[in-house]
Design a protein around this motif. Structure first.
Motif, mmCIF file in Angstrom:
data_model
loop_
_atom_site.group_PDB
_atom_site.id
_atom_site.type_symbol
_atom_site.label_atom_id
_atom_site.label_comp_id
_atom_site.label_asym_id
_atom_site.label_seq_id
_atom_site.Cartn_x
_atom_site.Cartn_y
_atom_site.Cartn_z
ATOM 1 N N LYS A 159 0.809 -1.224 0.000
ATOM 2 C CA LYS A 159 0.000 0.000 0.000
ATOM 3 C C LYS A 159 0.838 1.269 0.000
ATOM 4 C CE LYS A 159 -3.723 -2.581 0.551
ATOM 5 N NZ LYS A 159 -4.617 -2.856 -0.599
ATOM 6 N N ILE A 160 2.171 1.141 0.105
ATOM 7 C CA ILE A 160 3.019 2.326 0.140
ATOM 8 C C ILE A 160 4.139 2.199 -0.881
ATOM 9 C CG2 ILE A 160 2.518 2.794 2.566
ATOM 10 C CD1 ILE A 160 5.260 1.662 3.279
ATOM 11 N N LYS A 161 4.783 3.308 -1.207
ATOM 12 C CA LYS A 161 5.875 3.319 -2.170
ATOM 13 C C LYS A 161 7.116 2.668 -1.568
ATOM 14 C CE LYS A 161 4.303 7.647 -4.308
ATOM 15 N NZ LYS A 161 4.644 9.077 -4.550
ATOM 16 N N ALA A 162 7.972 2.188 -2.446
ATOM 17 C CA ALA A 162 9.188 1.501 -2.003
ATOM 18 C C ALA A 162 10.069 2.409 -1.149
ATOM 19 C CB ALA A 162 9.969 0.997 -3.214
ATOM 20 N N THR A 163 10.148 3.682 -1.508
ATOM 21 C CA THR A 163 10.978 4.606 -0.728
ATOM 22 C C THR A 163 10.405 4.809 0.670
ATOM 23 O OG1 THR A 163 9.751 6.450 -1.740
ATOM 24 C CG2 THR A 163 11.879 5.861 -2.722
ATOM 25 N N GLU A 164 9.079 4.891 0.764
ATOM 26 C CA GLU A 164 8.429 5.045 2.072
ATOM 27 C C GLU A 164 8.617 3.790 2.917
ATOM 28 O OE1 GLU A 164 4.460 5.851 0.860
ATOM 29 O OE2 GLU A 164 4.770 8.006 0.637
ATOM 30 N N LEU A 165 8.534 2.625 2.266
ATOM 31 C CA LEU A 165 8.722 1.366 2.982
ATOM 32 C C LEU A 165 10.138 1.279 3.537
ATOM 33 C CD1 LEU A 165 7.842 -1.428 3.886
ATOM 34 C CD2 LEU A 165 8.393 -2.292 1.597
ATOM 35 N N ALA A 166 11.117 1.700 2.740
ATOM 36 C CA ALA A 166 12.506 1.667 3.197
ATOM 37 C C ALA A 166 12.693 2.552 4.424
ATOM 38 C CB ALA A 166 13.443 2.106 2.075
ATOM 39 N N GLU A 167 12.024 3.694 4.427
ATOM 40 C CA GLU A 167 12.144 4.618 5.559
ATOM 41 C C GLU A 167 11.497 4.052 6.819
ATOM 42 O OE1 GLU A 167 10.458 8.277 4.265
ATOM 43 O OE2 GLU A 167 12.047 8.707 2.812
ATOM 44 N N VAL A 168 10.282 3.522 6.679
ATOM 45 C CA VAL A 168 9.596 2.990 7.859
ATOM 46 C C VAL A 168 10.302 1.749 8.368
ATOM 47 C CG1 VAL A 168 7.901 1.497 6.685
ATOM 48 C CG2 VAL A 168 7.324 2.526 8.877
ATOM 49 N N ARG A 169 10.879 0.981 7.458
ATOM 50 C CA ARG A 169 11.635 -0.208 7.871
ATOM 51 C C ARG A 169 12.864 0.193 8.685
ATOM 52 N NH1 ARG A 169 12.316 -5.702 4.793
ATOM 53 N NH2 ARG A 169 13.652 -6.768 6.292
ATOM 54 N N ALA A 170 13.575 1.204 8.208
ATOM 55 C CA ALA A 170 14.770 1.662 8.910
ATOM 56 C C ALA A 170 14.421 2.193 10.305
ATOM 57 C CB ALA A 170 15.479 2.731 8.085
ATOM 58 N N ARG A 171 13.357 2.994 10.390
ATOM 59 C CA ARG A 171 12.944 3.550 11.686
ATOM 60 C C ARG A 171 12.524 2.440 12.645
ATOM 61 N NH1 ARG A 171 9.812 7.093 8.590
ATOM 62 N NH2 ARG A 171 7.905 6.132 9.411
ATOM 63 N N THR A 172 11.781 1.468 12.115
ATOM 64 C CA THR A 172 11.273 0.382 12.960
ATOM 65 C C THR A 172 12.406 -0.498 13.457
ATOM 66 O OG1 THR A 172 9.231 0.400 11.652
ATOM 67 C CG2 THR A 172 9.604 -1.499 13.066
ATOM 68 N N GLU A 173 13.350 -0.822 12.584
ATOM 69 C CA GLU A 173 14.483 -1.652 12.996
ATOM 70 C C GLU A 173 15.362 -0.923 14.004
ATOM 71 O OE1 GLU A 173 16.290 -2.848 9.289
ATOM 72 O OE2 GLU A 173 15.209 -4.755 9.306
ATOM 73 N N GLU A 174 15.489 0.389 13.840
ATOM 74 C CA GLU A 174 16.277 1.178 14.791
ATOM 75 C C GLU A 174 15.654 1.109 16.190
ATOM 76 O OE1 GLU A 174 17.984 5.739 15.407
ATOM 77 O OE2 GLU A 174 16.524 5.308 13.830
ATOM 78 N N GLU A 175 14.321 1.206 16.241
ATOM 79 C CA GLU A 175 13.645 1.116 17.538
ATOM 80 C C GLU A 175 13.735 -0.297 18.112
ATOM 81 O OE1 GLU A 175 9.398 2.181 19.714
ATOM 82 O OE2 GLU A 175 10.031 3.216 17.896
ATOM 83 N N ALA A 176 13.622 -1.303 17.242
ATOM 84 C CA ALA A 176 13.689 -2.689 17.713
ATOM 85 C C ALA A 176 15.042 -2.993 18.352
ATOM 86 C CB ALA A 176 13.419 -3.648 16.556
ATOM 87 N N ARG A 177 16.088 -2.429 17.790
ATOM 88 C CA ARG A 177 17.429 -2.696 18.326
ATOM 89 C C ARG A 177 17.603 -2.159 19.743
ATOM 90 N NH1 ARG A 177 19.063 -1.897 12.811
ATOM 91 N NH2 ARG A 177 19.290 0.353 13.145
ATOM 92 N N LYS A 178 16.774 -1.216 20.132
ATOM 93 C CA LYS A 178 16.873 -0.617 21.469
ATOM 94 C C LYS A 178 16.069 -1.383 22.510
ATOM 95 C CE LYS A 178 17.388 4.032 19.495
ATOM 96 N NZ LYS A 178 16.744 5.369 19.361
ATOM 97 N N ARG A 179 15.286 -2.365 22.061
ATOM 98 C CA ARG A 179 14.388 -3.076 22.979
ATOM 99 C C ARG A 179 14.967 -4.435 23.352
ATOM 100 N NH1 ARG A 179 9.698 -0.954 24.145
ATOM 101 N NH2 ARG A 179 9.092 0.959 23.083
#
Length: 213
Positions: A163-183
């Motif tokens: 449902k989203i563009k590839a560039t948007e997916l890459a951004e949300v993936r990066a943000r989500t993985e960054e948060e996951a690494r802190k948990r």
């Protein structure tokens, strides 16, 4: 081809979910849980994240998990048997974050989920579904903190990635993985999926098998 999982595991997972998968029971309270005799992998997510559709795609069934135009209808723990003989169970946890839910329902949800997470020895991993169009919200962080506090291993799964563009997916993936690494209880690698397009489903199946060992 998956960059995350071994091809042999991918194939084993495909064969596993091509076999018997059956609804076992719904549990509105802990006393109704099935016996803790096989490993369990739970699915958690906001009430409109597409959890039922993803469970159906995972198992290759059109109607294993009930989908609804009214988010938040599932307010019990739903158990599904996988394999014959029984190998493990999938657990569909009640959706959270539905704005129109009465406060007593929200409180009941919190008690049920928290008690299950803390007291279920056979729970091997929880897969937390996050809508890729929105990323992690504060209501998602509440369940992540519950999992961290209960020391339950979990992996984040992005849904609706078609449902989203590839560039948007890459951004949300990066943000989500960054948060996951802190948990403390989070797996650092997430899985991006689309129930409609079948994207990421082989990896999701492999993640379930990896979790049960």
């Amino acid at each position: 081809m998956s960059d995350t999982f071994d091809p042999d595991l991918i194939e084993s997972a495909r064969k596993t979910f091509a076999g018997p998968v059956n609804f076992l029971k719904s549990a509105p309270a802990l006393e109704y849980l099935p016996g803790a005799d096989v490993p369990e992998v739970a699915f958690a997510g906001r009430s409109n994240v597409g959890k039922s559709s993803l469970l159906n795609a995972l198992t290759g069934r059109n109607s294993l998990a009930r989908t609804s135009v009214t988010p938040g209808r599932t307010q019990e723990l739903n158990f599904f048997d996988v394999g014959e003989p029984l190998r493990f169970r999938l657990v569909d946890m009640p959706g959270y974050g539905f704005a129109k839910a009465p406060k007593d329902m929200v409180r009941k949800w919190r008690y049920l989920v928290n008690d299950y997470l803390r007291g279920r020895d056979v729970l091997k991993r929880t897969l937390v579904l996050i809508d890729s169009r929105h990323g992690i919200k504060d209501v998602d962080r509440e369940i992540l903190e519950m999992l961290d506090n209960a020391a339950v291993s979990y992996r984040i799964v992005l849904t609706k990635t078609d449902k989203i563009k590839a560039t948007e997916l890459a951004e949300v993936r990066a943000r989500t993985e960054e948060e996951a690494r802190k948990r403390p209880a989070a797996h650092p690698d997430l899985i991006a999926t689309s129930s409609e397009k079948g994207m990421g489903i082989p990896d999701l199946r492999a993640a379930v098998l990896e979790a049960i060992g």
